[in-house]
Motif scaffolding. Structure first.
Motif, PDB file in Angstrom:
ATOM      1  N   LYS A 120       0.364  -1.041  -0.320  1.00  0.00           N
ATOM      2  CA  LYS A 120       0.463   0.052  -0.259  1.00  0.00           C
ATOM      3  C   LYS A 120       1.217   1.488   0.207  1.00  0.00           C
ATOM      4  O   LYS A 120       0.460   2.019  -0.700  1.00  0.00           O
ATOM      5  CB  LYS A 120      -1.284  -0.273   1.385  1.00  0.00           C
ATOM      6  CG  LYS A 120      -2.508  -0.845   1.245  1.00  0.00           C
ATOM      7  CD  LYS A 120      -3.411  -1.179   2.251  1.00  0.00           C
ATOM      8  CE  LYS A 120      -3.777  -1.810   2.507  1.00  0.00           C
ATOM      9  NZ  LYS A 120      -5.654  -1.528   2.089  1.00  0.00           N
ATOM     10  N   THR A 121       1.546   0.968   0.796  1.00  0.00           N
ATOM     11  CA  THR A 121       2.623   2.353   0.541  1.00  0.00           C
ATOM     12  C   THR A 121       4.030   2.760  -0.587  1.00  0.00           C
ATOM     13  O   THR A 121       3.278   3.427  -0.923  1.00  0.00           O
ATOM     14  CB  THR A 121       4.110   2.373   1.564  1.00  0.00           C
ATOM     15  OG1 THR A 121       3.492   1.920   3.078  1.00  0.00           O
ATOM     16  CG2 THR A 121       4.687   3.164   2.019  1.00  0.00           C
TER      17      THR A 121
ATOM     18  N   ALA B  48       1.283   4.222  -3.395  1.00  0.00           N
ATOM     19  CA  ALA B  48       0.903   5.612  -2.703  1.00  0.00           C
ATOM     20  C   ALA B  48       2.096   6.085  -3.114  1.00  0.00           C
ATOM     21  O   ALA B  48       2.094   7.755  -3.770  1.00  0.00           O
ATOM     22  CB  ALA B  48       0.510   5.423  -1.299  1.00  0.00           C
TER      23      ALA B  48
ATOM     24  N   HIS C 218       2.724   5.021  -7.437  1.00  0.00           N
ATOM     25  CA  HIS C 218       1.300   4.798  -8.065  1.00  0.00           C
ATOM     26  C   HIS C 218       1.976   3.556  -8.783  1.00  0.00           C
ATOM     27  O   HIS C 218       1.114   3.776 -10.520  1.00  0.00           O
ATOM     28  CB  HIS C 218       1.027   6.229  -9.064  1.00  0.00           C
ATOM     29  CG  HIS C 218       0.788   7.144  -8.016  1.00  0.00           C
ATOM     30  ND1 HIS C 218      -0.055   7.486  -7.058  1.00  0.00           N
ATOM     31  CD2 HIS C 218       1.149   8.292  -7.645  1.00  0.00           C
ATOM     32  CE1 HIS C 218      -0.401   7.902  -6.299  1.00  0.00           C
ATOM     33  NE2 HIS C 218       0.886   9.132  -7.535  1.00  0.00           N
TER      34      HIS C 218
END
Length: 103
Positions: free
Chosen positions: A37-38, A41, A44
């Motif tokens: 997820k990091t 973020a 992308h």
């Protein structure tokens, strides 16, 4: 009474090993999710670079490795500490012998 407490203290690290293993496994899984997820973020992208990915540069590969390592270390330490505190609260004995708990 003191003899029983010493015997319990000697056996507790062995008893804690399966608990520590389960906590480590769970924290690793959560760290993996957090890393994906990091990375998504930040960059992308769904996939982080692999060290053998020819199309990625050194900075990107090393940044991904450092981020992943940091997240895994934080997750494992949080899980180890949480488990140790829970054992101490329930038994009155810290599950590690000496100052450290990990080999």
């Amino acid at each position: 009474m003191a003899k029983d407490r010493n015997r319990t203290k000697a056996k507790l690290p062995l008893v804690y090993k399966p608990v520590g293993f389960a906590l480590g496994w769970a924290s690793g899984a959560l760290a993996g999710i957090a890393f994906r997820k990091t990375w998504k973020a930040i960059r992308h992208e769904d996939d982080a670079p692999d060290a053998l990915d020819r199309d990625r540069g050194w900075v990107e590969v090393l940044l991904a490795a450092a981020l992943q390592g940091a997240l895994f270390a934080v997750a494992r330490s949080a899980a180890d500490r949480t488990g140790a505190k829970a054992i101490e609260r329930s038994t009155g004995v810290w599950p590690a012998t000496g100052k450290g708990g990990r080999d």
